[in-house]
Design a protein around this motif. Structure first.
Motif, PDB file in Angstrom:
ATOM      1  N   ASN A  39     -39.828  37.417 -12.509  1.00 51.54           N
ATOM      2  CA  ASN A  39     -39.248  38.447 -10.905  1.00 51.54           C
ATOM      3  C   ASN A  39     -38.698  37.077 -10.292  1.00 51.54           C
ATOM      4  N   GLN A  40     -39.460  35.609 -10.543  1.00 53.55           N
ATOM      5  CA  GLN A  40     -39.257  34.997  -9.948  1.00 53.55           C
ATOM      6  C   GLN A  40     -37.972  34.698  -9.972  1.00 53.55           C
ATOM      7  N   GLN A  41     -36.853  34.393 -10.763  1.00 50.40           N
ATOM      8  CA  GLN A  41     -35.147  34.409 -11.001  1.00 50.40           C
ATOM      9  C   GLN A  41     -34.725  35.577 -10.458  1.00 50.40           C
ATOM     10  N   ILE A  42     -35.604  36.183 -10.837  1.00 48.58           N
ATOM     11  CA  ILE A  42     -34.602  37.595  -9.378  1.00 48.58           C
ATOM     12  C   ILE A  42     -34.837  37.489  -7.852  1.00 48.58           C
ATOM     13  N   GLU A  43     -35.978  36.478  -7.524  1.00 55.98           N
ATOM     14  CA  GLU A  43     -36.079  36.989  -5.938  1.00 55.98           C
ATOM     15  C   GLU A  43     -35.139  35.184  -5.971  1.00 55.98           C
ATOM     16  N   ALA A  44     -34.938  34.393  -6.679  1.00 60.73           N
ATOM     17  CA  ALA A  44     -34.442  33.280  -6.558  1.00 60.73           C
ATOM     18  C   ALA A  44     -33.129  33.174  -6.250  1.00 60.73           C
ATOM     19  N   TYR A  45     -32.408  34.056  -7.510  1.00 59.87           N
ATOM     20  CA  TYR A  45     -30.893  34.863  -6.969  1.00 59.87           C
ATOM     21  C   TYR A  45     -30.908  35.339  -6.060  1.00 59.87           C
ATOM     22  N   GLN A  46     -31.181  36.210  -5.330  1.00 62.28           N
ATOM     23  CA  GLN A  46     -31.832  36.860  -4.330  1.00 62.28           C
ATOM     24  C   GLN A  46     -31.501  35.707  -3.384  1.00 62.28           C
ATOM     25  N   ASP A  47     -32.405  35.248  -3.051  1.00 61.00           N
ATOM     26  CA  ASP A  47     -32.787  33.883  -2.057  1.00 61.00           C
ATOM     27  C   ASP A  47     -31.133  33.256  -1.934  1.00 61.00           C
ATOM     28  N   ILE A  48     -30.473  33.351  -3.152  1.00 64.80           N
ATOM     29  CA  ILE A  48     -28.696  31.807  -3.147  1.00 64.80           C
ATOM     30  C   ILE A  48     -28.190  33.277  -3.053  1.00 64.80           C
ATOM     31  N   ASN A  49     -27.976  34.352  -2.960  1.00 63.33           N
ATOM     32  CA  ASN A  49     -27.109  35.808  -2.815  1.00 63.33           C
ATOM     33  C   ASN A  49     -27.409  35.613  -0.650  1.00 63.33           C
ATOM     34  N   SER A  50     -28.507  35.816  -0.180  1.00 63.49           N
ATOM     35  CA  SER A  50     -28.232  35.832   0.980  1.00 63.49           C
ATOM     36  C   SER A  50     -28.223  34.616   1.710  1.00 63.49           C
ATOM     37  N   LYS A  51     -28.087  33.280   1.208  1.00 64.13           N
ATOM     38  CA  LYS A  51     -27.577  32.246   2.177  1.00 64.13           C
ATOM     39  C   LYS A  51     -25.286  31.703   1.359  1.00 64.13           C
ATOM     40  N   LEU A  52     -25.826  32.334   0.452  1.00 59.89           N
ATOM     41  CA  LEU A  52     -24.387  32.616   0.792  1.00 59.89           C
ATOM     42  C   LEU A  52     -23.308  34.000   1.087  1.00 59.89           C
ATOM     43  N   ASP A  53     -24.047  35.037   1.788  1.00 61.31           N
ATOM     44  CA  ASP A  53     -23.741  35.910   2.730  1.00 61.31           C
ATOM     45  C   ASP A  53     -23.515  35.009   3.868  1.00 61.31           C
ATOM     46  N   THR A  54     -24.429  34.318   3.918  1.00 60.09           N
ATOM     47  CA  THR A  54     -24.417  33.643   5.299  1.00 60.09           C
ATOM     48  C   THR A  54     -24.312  32.538   5.691  1.00 60.09           C
ATOM     49  N   PHE A  55     -23.282  31.457   4.553  1.00 61.53           N
ATOM     50  CA  PHE A  55     -22.489  30.890   4.841  1.00 61.53           C
ATOM     51  C   PHE A  55     -21.115  31.366   4.903  1.00 61.53           C
ATOM     52  N   LYS A  56     -20.772  32.557   4.270  1.00 61.22           N
ATOM     53  CA  LYS A  56     -19.408  33.406   3.998  1.00 61.22           C
ATOM     54  C   LYS A  56     -19.252  33.961   5.597  1.00 61.22           C
ATOM     55  N   ARG A  57     -20.519  34.536   6.246  1.00 57.65           N
ATOM     56  CA  ARG A  57     -19.990  34.647   7.752  1.00 57.65           C
ATOM     57  C   ARG A  57     -19.693  33.985   8.314  1.00 57.65           C
ATOM     58  N   ASP A  58     -20.561  32.387   8.552  1.00 58.48           N
ATOM     59  CA  ASP A  58     -20.718  31.435   9.340  1.00 58.48           C
ATOM     60  C   ASP A  58     -18.406  31.093   8.643  1.00 58.48           C
ATOM     61  N   ALA A  59     -18.238  30.558   7.453  1.00 56.12           N
ATOM     62  CA  ALA A  59     -17.153  30.592   7.728  1.00 56.12           C
ATOM     63  C   ALA A  59     -16.173  31.335   8.104  1.00 56.12           C
ATOM     64  N   ALA A  60     -16.391  32.317   7.843  1.00 53.28           N
ATOM     65  CA  ALA A  60     -15.589  33.372   8.241  1.00 53.28           C
ATOM     66  C   ALA A  60     -15.916  33.959  10.479  1.00 53.28           C
ATOM     67  N   SER A  61     -16.591  33.169  11.128  1.00 55.79           N
ATOM     68  CA  SER A  61     -16.935  34.015  11.837  1.00 55.79           C
ATOM     69  C   SER A  61     -15.978  32.451  12.592  1.00 55.79           C
ATOM     70  N   ILE A  62     -15.156  31.244  12.038  1.00 61.17           N
ATOM     71  CA  ILE A  62     -14.189  30.032  12.284  1.00 61.17           C
ATOM     72  C   ILE A  62     -13.038  30.540  12.033  1.00 61.17           C
ATOM     73  N   ASP A  63     -12.016  31.059  12.712  1.00 60.15           N
ATOM     74  CA  ASP A  63     -10.956  31.953  12.824  1.00 60.15           C
ATOM     75  C   ASP A  63     -10.249  31.374  13.606  1.00 60.15           C
ATOM     76  N   ALA A  64      -8.626  31.747  13.922  1.00 55.40           N
ATOM     77  CA  ALA A  64      -7.236  31.339  14.984  1.00 55.40           C
ATOM     78  C   ALA A  64      -8.055  31.579  16.841  1.00 55.40           C
ATOM     79  N   ASP A  65      -8.976  32.725  16.740  1.00 54.77           N
ATOM     80  CA  ASP A  65      -9.338  32.739  18.489  1.00 54.77           C
ATOM     81  C   ASP A  65     -10.544  31.079  18.289  1.00 54.77           C
ATOM     82  N   THR A  66     -11.171  31.259  17.059  1.00 51.35           N
ATOM     83  CA  THR A  66     -12.108  29.515  17.400  1.00 51.35           C
ATOM     84  C   THR A  66     -11.074  28.543  18.455  1.00 51.35           C
ATOM     85  N   PHE A  67     -10.174  28.089  17.629  1.00 48.74           N
ATOM     86  CA  PHE A  67      -9.760  26.825  18.688  1.00 48.74           C
ATOM     87  C   PHE A  67      -9.115  27.661  19.640  1.00 48.74           C
ATOM     88  N   GLY A  68      -8.687  28.708  20.395  1.00 48.10           N
ATOM     89  CA  GLY A  68      -8.069  29.167  21.047  1.00 48.10           C
ATOM     90  C   GLY A  68      -9.024  29.143  22.680  1.00 48.10           C
TER      91      GLY A  68
END
Length: 673
Positions: A39-68
């Motif tokens: 269960n601790q391993q599952i929670e660890a993977y879920q934590d990583i998933n959450s961080k990955l999702d946040t990172f993906k959203r933060d990366a996606a928020s930097i689009d062409a309009d960001t620099f416009g």
């Protein structure tokens, strides 16, 4: 001997069974411990998933309009603005003279609404054929008439009716647009509904539009024919072909007689309505010989409520609010609009007027502070992912959590719960590559460029750091935003694209056939008329749900080229591929870890409740261990029952033996031995 037997008879059965069972429960307790670790391993993977999702959203928020460019107003109570990302920096002085507003008319007639039961009338606005309103036979209140208007078929929010303090109010939904009305037959006091309500005054409202309705039947198109229409004493002939629909006939009529004074549209009943300032006449069915025309209604009048002639309500009239357009000055030049949005005055800048008088300055410029904040968030989010992966794979790491333990001390997360998960280290390496590897074909010279050239350095521990002092061989981030903004935008925000351009595209359009290989399988689309007339027809053929090319979306890019989007591998001799920037690379890497968009490529980590991935595998392992525990508990229960039965028999045997010993001792005493 008696003492030995007594010792057996006085044994603690429950205590002995407890000791035996306690020893035999140890494997089950070990299994419980296993489930906690999993269960601790599952929670660890879920934590990583959450961080990955946040990172993906933060990366996606930097689009062409960001620099416009962004537009800022010196007074948002007067005017606000939005700018396209590619607009040049500029400043605009805006002076608002008046706001656009909607026409509102109040019914001034003194009539009992029930007297209008069963009546009908027609409402429209300019450039729209409007709708008919039919009152029920049991009208009692003004609210009944308002509901009939609002719910009329074809209204589509053209006109909104409300009742305020026992007054019926009609509001035209579009600003700077006047209401056009047509009364029906007399229902009371030799007047129509609108005259009785005081909305229409035939003495004052003299501007007339003529409306002709061509009623169509189900057999339209069974055969051809010619329809004669006379507008302003000029005769027009409209040919109807076999198989024509109502839309075809309306389009043919529009092509013949439509102009700025004459409109041709289909009404809610799919009949053709011709509206014109000129007189309209159409030949009756008997003279046309066309199947599917059930009748023609000519000469119905639509009265325009002229806002210049209407008297204000405060002066005893019907006009609560006149219709008008917006008026403003931008850098001294007059600008008008039907509504309060000025989107044609300056290319790439939309002004939204907020109050009817006042002035403000709109500055259009690059949001350097916003760009830096977005990139700082990206760097922080990336480092957070790397730190978490390192924490869970490195047993030498610890981290203080946000919660407190039972004794009030800060929780400490021990590292290494996912030690040995080599694919996590692979993921860490892939994330690193997606961020720090060069992005090619940047700028006019098509160079390879990395983040380090824009003041974002990779540290020895794999984390990113924004170089504030220019220690690297490139420049600081602030300098890059100031000097190389276009290149920085390309490195971060360039989207992957598959395009076919120029002569290659012209050849496909001329030949009228396009073959594309999708994941190794060829699909072909062909033009109906031997060639594709234009790019739009090729795009439509590719995207057609029945005959198109599966799993591919076609569109036209900003340069007029054919752009193909797909999560599949595409092959074509003329296909030009543009490699993605960092944001797209990050999204692809995260999707590969968690799971792809279409689900055909399950990710390594997976998600709770999924079918494939480390989390579902660990969930299955917990289920397997729990099943083993249940079986072992059932076995222990049987074992306890068996031990209790054995000890009970032993106790009974001991008791019998003691009884026999006592009997023997008694007999010996009797004999005097």
């Amino acid at each position: 001997m008696v003492m030995g037997a007594g010792g057996i008879g006085g044994m603690d059965i429950d205590g002995m069974i407890y000791q035996i069972m306690e020893a035999e429960q140890e494997p089950i307790m070990n299994q419980y411990q296993q489930t906690e670790e999993v269960n601790q391993q599952i929670e660890a993977y879920q934590d990583i998933n959450s961080k990955l999702d946040t990172f993906k959203r933060d990366a996606a928020s930097i689009d062409a309009d960001t620099f416009g460019a962004v537009a800022e107003s010196s007074d948002e109570d007067v005017v606000t603005a939005e700018a396209d990302s590619d607009v040049d920096s500029a400043s605009y002085d805006v002076e608002v003279e008046q706001l656009a507003q909607k026409q509102r008319i109040v019914a001034t007639g003194d009539v009992d609404p029930s007297d209008l039961s069963g009546g009908e009338f027609h409402l429209r606005i300019e450039d729209d054929i409007g709708f008919g309103v039919y009152l029920d036979d049991d009208v009692e209140e003004l609210s009944d008439i308002a509901s009939a208007i609002n719910n009329a078929k074809g209204n589509d929010d053209l006109v909104q009716a409300t009742v305020i303090e026992d007054n019926l109010v009609l509001e035209v939904s579009d600003s700077n647009t006047d209401l056009i009305v047509e009364d029906g037959e007399d229902v009371h006091d030799e007047k129509g509904v609108l005259e009785n309500l005081g909305i229409l005054d035939l003495d004052d409202d003299s501007d007339i539009y003529n409306r002709s309705t061509i009623e169509l039947g189900d057999d339209l198109g069974d055969e051809g024919g010619t329809l004669e229409i006379e507008v302003a004493e000029e005769l027009y002939e409209v040919d109807i072909e076999e198989g024509d629909s109502a839309e075809d006939l309306a389009s043919a009529i529009e092509a013949e007689i439509g102009d700025e004074d004459t409109a041709v549209e289909l009404d809610a009943a799919d009949d053709i309505v011709i509206t014109s300032e000129e007189d309209i006449e159409t030949e009756e069915k008997g003279n046309t010989g066309i199947a599917g025309i059930d009748g023609v209604t000519d000469g119905e009048s639509n009265y325009v409520l002229d806002s210049e002639e209407l008297t204000d309500y405060d002066d005893g009239g019907r006009l609560l609010q006149k219709s008008q357009g917006a008026e403003a000055y931008i850098n001294g030049l007059e600008v008008t609009s039907d509504d309060n949005t000025l989107d044609d005055a300056v290319d790439g800048v939309t002004f939204d007027l907020q109050q009817d008088t006042g002035s403000a300055t709109i500055d259009v410029d690059t949001d350097t502070e916003g760009i830096r904040e977005e990139i700082e968030g990206f760097v922080e989010s990336y480092n957070s992912v790397i730190d978490m992966i390192d924490l869970y794979t490195n047993p030498q790491r610890t981290e203080e959590g946000e919660e407190l333990d039972e004794e009030g001390a800060e929780e400490v997360i021990e590292g290494g719960i996912l030690q040995g998960e080599s694919q996590l280290r692979t993921l860490q390496s892939q994330l690193h590559n997606s961020v720090v590897m060069p992005v090619d074909d940047i700028g006019e010279d098509g160079e390879e460029m990395t983040l380090s050239q824009f003041g974002i350095q990779v540290q020895d521990d794999g984390r990113l750091e924004i170089d504030e002092a220019g220690r690297g061989w490139g420049q600081t981030l602030d300098e890059a935003i100031e000097n190389d903004l276009d290149e920085l935008r390309e490195v971060f925000a360039r989207e992957s694209a598959n395009t076919i351009e120029g002569e290659d595209l012209d050849k496909i359009l001329d030949e009228g056939e396009f073959t594309l290989e999708v994941s190794g399988e060829e699909s072909t689309v062909s033009a109906d008329n031997g060639s594709f007339d234009e790019l739009d027809s090729l795009i439509e053929a590719i995207n057609d749900s029945d005959d198109g090319i599966s799993r591919v979306i076609a569109s036209e890019d900003d340069n007029g080229n054919l752009e193909l989007t797909s999560f599949r591998e595409l092959e074509h001799g003329a296909l030009q591929e543009q490699m993605p920037g960092i944001a797209d690379r990050v999204e692809g890497t995260v999707e590969a870890a968690v799971g792809s968009q279409f689900g055909s490529q399950p990710g390594y980590i997976g998600e709770p409740g999924g079918d494939v991935g480390r989390i579902p595998t660990l969930e299955n392992e917990i289920d397997r261990i729990n099943e083993n525990i249940e079986r072992d508990l059932d076995r222990l229960e049987s074992r306890e029952d068996s031990l209790r039965a054995q000890f009970t028999r032993m106790q009974q045997a001991t008791a019998e033996m003691q009884a026999q010993q006592q009997q023997m001792a008694s007999q010996i005493g009797t004999l005097g031995i």
